[in-house]
Design an enzyme around this catalytic site. Structure first.
Site, PDB file in Angstrom:
ATOM      1  N   GLY A  76      55.433 -27.960 -54.736  1.00 45.69           N
ATOM      2  CA  GLY A  76      54.149 -28.650 -54.793  1.00 45.69           C
ATOM      3  C   GLY A  76      53.872 -29.368 -53.486  1.00 45.69           C
ATOM      4  O   GLY A  76      54.782 -29.799 -52.791  1.00 45.69           O
ATOM      5  N   GLY A 154      52.497 -18.511 -62.892  1.00 46.45           N
ATOM      6  CA  GLY A 154      53.027 -18.193 -61.555  1.00 46.45           C
ATOM      7  C   GLY A 154      54.480 -17.765 -61.700  1.00 46.45           C
ATOM      8  O   GLY A 154      54.929 -17.402 -62.798  1.00 46.45           O
ATOM      9  N   ILE A 234      56.539 -29.428 -66.661  1.00 44.85           N
ATOM     10  CA  ILE A 234      57.475 -29.388 -65.532  1.00 44.85           C
ATOM     11  C   ILE A 234      56.682 -29.320 -64.222  1.00 44.85           C
ATOM     12  O   ILE A 234      57.213 -28.922 -63.192  1.00 44.85           O
ATOM     13  CB  ILE A 234      58.442 -28.175 -65.630  1.00 44.85           C
ATOM     14  CG1 ILE A 234      57.659 -26.875 -65.874  1.00 44.85           C
ATOM     15  CG2 ILE A 234      59.477 -28.384 -66.704  1.00 44.85           C
ATOM     16  CD1 ILE A 234      58.501 -25.635 -65.730  1.00 44.85           C
ATOM     17  N   ARG A 236      53.456 -31.697 -62.694  1.00 39.72           N
ATOM     18  CA  ARG A 236      53.314 -33.036 -62.132  1.00 39.72           C
ATOM     19  C   ARG A 236      52.822 -33.960 -63.241  1.00 39.72           C
ATOM     20  O   ARG A 236      52.020 -33.541 -64.083  1.00 39.72           O
ATOM     21  CB  ARG A 236      52.272 -33.047 -60.989  1.00 39.72           C
ATOM     22  CG  ARG A 236      52.734 -32.412 -59.697  1.00 39.72           C
ATOM     23  CD  ARG A 236      53.778 -33.276 -58.980  1.00 39.72           C
ATOM     24  NE  ARG A 236      54.225 -32.686 -57.734  1.00 39.72           N
ATOM     25  CZ  ARG A 236      55.307 -31.917 -57.596  1.00 39.72           C
ATOM     26  NH1 ARG A 236      56.067 -31.642 -58.642  1.00 39.72           N
ATOM     27  NH2 ARG A 236      55.649 -31.438 -56.416  1.00 39.72           N
ATOM     28  N   ASP A 260      59.552 -33.384 -67.490  1.00 41.67           N
ATOM     29  CA  ASP A 260      60.386 -33.624 -66.302  1.00 41.67           C
ATOM     30  C   ASP A 260      59.633 -34.496 -65.309  1.00 41.67           C
ATOM     31  O   ASP A 260      60.207 -34.936 -64.319  1.00 41.67           O
ATOM     32  CB  ASP A 260      60.783 -32.298 -65.646  1.00 41.67           C
ATOM     33  CG  ASP A 260      61.781 -32.504 -64.508  1.00 41.67           C
ATOM     34  OD1 ASP A 260      62.713 -33.318 -64.694  1.00 41.67           O
ATOM     35  OD2 ASP A 260      61.620 -31.890 -63.431  1.00 41.67           O
ATOM     36  N   HIS A 284      62.632 -35.874 -63.109  1.00 37.85           N
ATOM     37  CA  HIS A 284      62.114 -34.927 -62.089  1.00 37.85           C
ATOM     38  C   HIS A 284      63.270 -34.187 -61.392  1.00 37.85           C
ATOM     39  O   HIS A 284      63.473 -34.315 -60.187  1.00 37.85           O
ATOM     40  CB  HIS A 284      61.230 -35.660 -61.058  1.00 37.85           C
ATOM     41  CG  HIS A 284      60.292 -34.719 -60.358  1.00 37.85           C
ATOM     42  ND1 HIS A 284      59.027 -35.074 -59.962  1.00 37.85           N
ATOM     43  CD2 HIS A 284      60.417 -33.411 -60.008  1.00 37.85           C
ATOM     44  CE1 HIS A 284      58.429 -34.044 -59.380  1.00 37.85           C
ATOM     45  NE2 HIS A 284      59.270 -33.017 -59.399  1.00 37.85           N
ATOM     46  N   ILE A 285      63.982 -33.414 -62.205  1.00 37.38           N
ATOM     47  CA  ILE A 285      65.163 -32.716 -61.682  1.00 37.38           C
ATOM     48  C   ILE A 285      64.963 -31.199 -61.647  1.00 37.38           C
ATOM     49  O   ILE A 285      65.926 -30.446 -61.655  1.00 37.38           O
ATOM     50  CB  ILE A 285      66.426 -33.054 -62.527  1.00 37.38           C
ATOM     51  CG1 ILE A 285      66.153 -32.849 -64.031  1.00 37.38           C
ATOM     52  CG2 ILE A 285      66.924 -34.445 -62.233  1.00 37.38           C
ATOM     53  CD1 ILE A 285      67.386 -32.876 -64.899  1.00 37.38           C
ATOM     54  N   GLY A 286      63.672 -30.782 -61.622  1.00 36.16           N
ATOM     55  CA  GLY A 286      63.375 -29.349 -61.681  1.00 36.16           C
ATOM     56  C   GLY A 286      64.181 -28.511 -60.697  1.00 36.16           C
ATOM     57  O   GLY A 286      64.745 -27.481 -61.049  1.00 36.16           O
ATOM     58  N   SER A 287      64.256 -28.967 -59.450  1.00 34.50           N
ATOM     59  CA  SER A 287      64.939 -28.149 -58.433  1.00 34.50           C
ATOM     60  C   SER A 287      66.336 -28.686 -58.127  1.00 34.50           C
ATOM     61  O   SER A 287      66.986 -28.221 -57.186  1.00 34.50           O
ATOM     62  CB  SER A 287      64.116 -28.144 -57.141  1.00 34.50           C
ATOM     63  OG  SER A 287      64.069 -29.450 -56.603  1.00 34.50           O
TER      64      SER A 287
HETATM   65  O1  LIG Z   1      59.411 -28.712 -55.533  1.00 34.32           O
HETATM   66  C1  LIG Z   1      58.648 -29.308 -56.293  1.00 34.32           C
HETATM   67  O2  LIG Z   1      57.426 -29.368 -56.067  1.00 34.32           O
HETATM   68  C2  LIG Z   1      59.181 -29.955 -57.482  1.00 34.32           C
HETATM   69  O3  LIG Z   1      58.577 -30.859 -58.008  1.00 34.32           O
HETATM   70  C3  LIG Z   1      60.472 -29.494 -58.069  1.00 34.32           C
HETATM   71  O4  LIG Z   1      60.741 -30.128 -59.266  1.00 34.32           O
END
Ligand SMILES: O=C(O)C(=O)CO
Length: 318
Positions: A76, A154, A234, A236, A260, A284-287
């Site tokens: 993002g 996506g 997941i 924003r 998240d 906010h642990i997506g990545s």
């Molecule tokens: O990379 C991003 O934009 C994220 O928010 C991953 O969680």
């Protein structure tokens, strides 16, 4: 020989990115905090940026007119003043697909955790006060045989569909601007938002935050979902009208939510969202896996080096 100056606005990135940058540039590393960045940024040629740190006119002014490239180590880029970057002719890149797997994993995790009311369950375990056959605790929602609706098909949404196939989901729906060939290929049906909301047992938000998507999950949208629906975000925090979500969860307009992302991050202690037994929140642990973060850092460094050498960036936005 002139060495380019790069500011890395994050002191926790993987070593490989430092090694790559240091081999060719002078590298300044600072904490991912505005005051530290403002103190170190003057005169740099490139910025290695962090997810969620606001990059605005003040930062760009302080950097100076020699700034050539900004790359954010995130998919993002709603935290970046993209118009201001464009106006100054600065090259800009992000990382849209390297985190698809990690984010899809988390989307599945939150869908399952919320559907089984894990927050309530963990509280009961913590208090040592539960009986496995207690009929008073709410029963979960099954994912097998369910309809899963993806808002924004996506790379992340597609990866979620692929994973959930093994959970015997009956139907996948998705909505967005246009029907996608990838949708057909993975067996997901393109439907208007109204139908997705009405028919889905799980609604998963995988859309970027834009003017159009800001607060799109509001009271009206929650009222169109099934009372048994599980909502997962997941993307924003700001794609959700959070007070409306809180009401929907409190009034049992929907069954549960798995988030998240929230507004703000982190939520202040005792925020109402954190008191709801039918809401699972992760920070906010997506990545946030070793492999993904390492790869993101490496690719961000490579993108910067390409741009500084006048070569095409690997994943340019501008
Ligand atoms: O990379 C991003 O934009 C994220 O928010 C991953 O969680």
């Amino acid at each position: 020989m002139h060495k380019f100056k790069v500011l890395v606005a994050n002191d926790t990135i993987a070593q490989i990115a430092h090694d790559l940058l240091k081999a060719e540039c002078e590298v300044i590393v600072c904490k991912a905090e505005r005051s530290s960045i403002l103190a170190h940024i003057a005169g740099v040629d490139a910025l290695f940026w962090s997810s969620l740190l606001k990059l605005d006119k003040e930062i760009l002014d302080r950097a100076g007119p020699q700034l050539q490239v900004v790359v954010t180590m995130s998919a993002g880029y709603d935290h970046i003043d993209i118009e201001e970057i464009k106006r100054r002719g600065i090259k800009f890149g992000n990382f849209p697909s390297v985190l698809n797997d990690a984010l899809a994993d988390l989307g599945v995790l939150l869908a399952l955790a919320a559907s089984r009311r894990i927050t309530e369950g963990l509280l009961a375990v913590g208090k040592s006060c539960f009986c496995p056959t207690d009929g008073n605790r709410p029963l979960g929602v099954d994912i097998s045989g369910s309809t899963v609706g993806i808002v924004g098909l996506g790379g992340i949404g597609q990866n979620i569909v692929q994973r959930l196939k093994s959970f015997k989901v009956a139907r996948f729906l998705y909505t967005g601007h246009t029907e996608k060939p990838e949708g057909k290929a993975i067996g997901a049906e393109f439907v208007p938002m109204e139908i997705l909301l009405r028919e889905s047992d799980f609604v998963i938000a995988c859309i970027p935050l834009t003017k159009e998507t800001e607060k799109m999950f509001n009271a009206e949208v929650f009222s169109k979902m099934k009372k048994t629906a599980v909502f997962v975000n997941i993307s924003r925090g700001d794609v959700v009208n959070q007070p409306d979500l809180i009401n929907a969860l409190k009034d049992n307009m929907i069954f549960a939510a798995g988030l998240d992302v929230t507004t703000p991050e982190p939520l202040p202690p005792n925020h109402e969202l954190m008191t709801l037994p039918n809401c699972v929140i992760t920070p906010h642990i997506g990545s946030a896996t070793v492999k993904t973060r390492r790869y993101m850092a490496e690719m961000t460094a490579k993108n910067i080096l390409h741009a500084l050498k006048g070569e095409p960036m690997i994943t340019p936005v501008l």
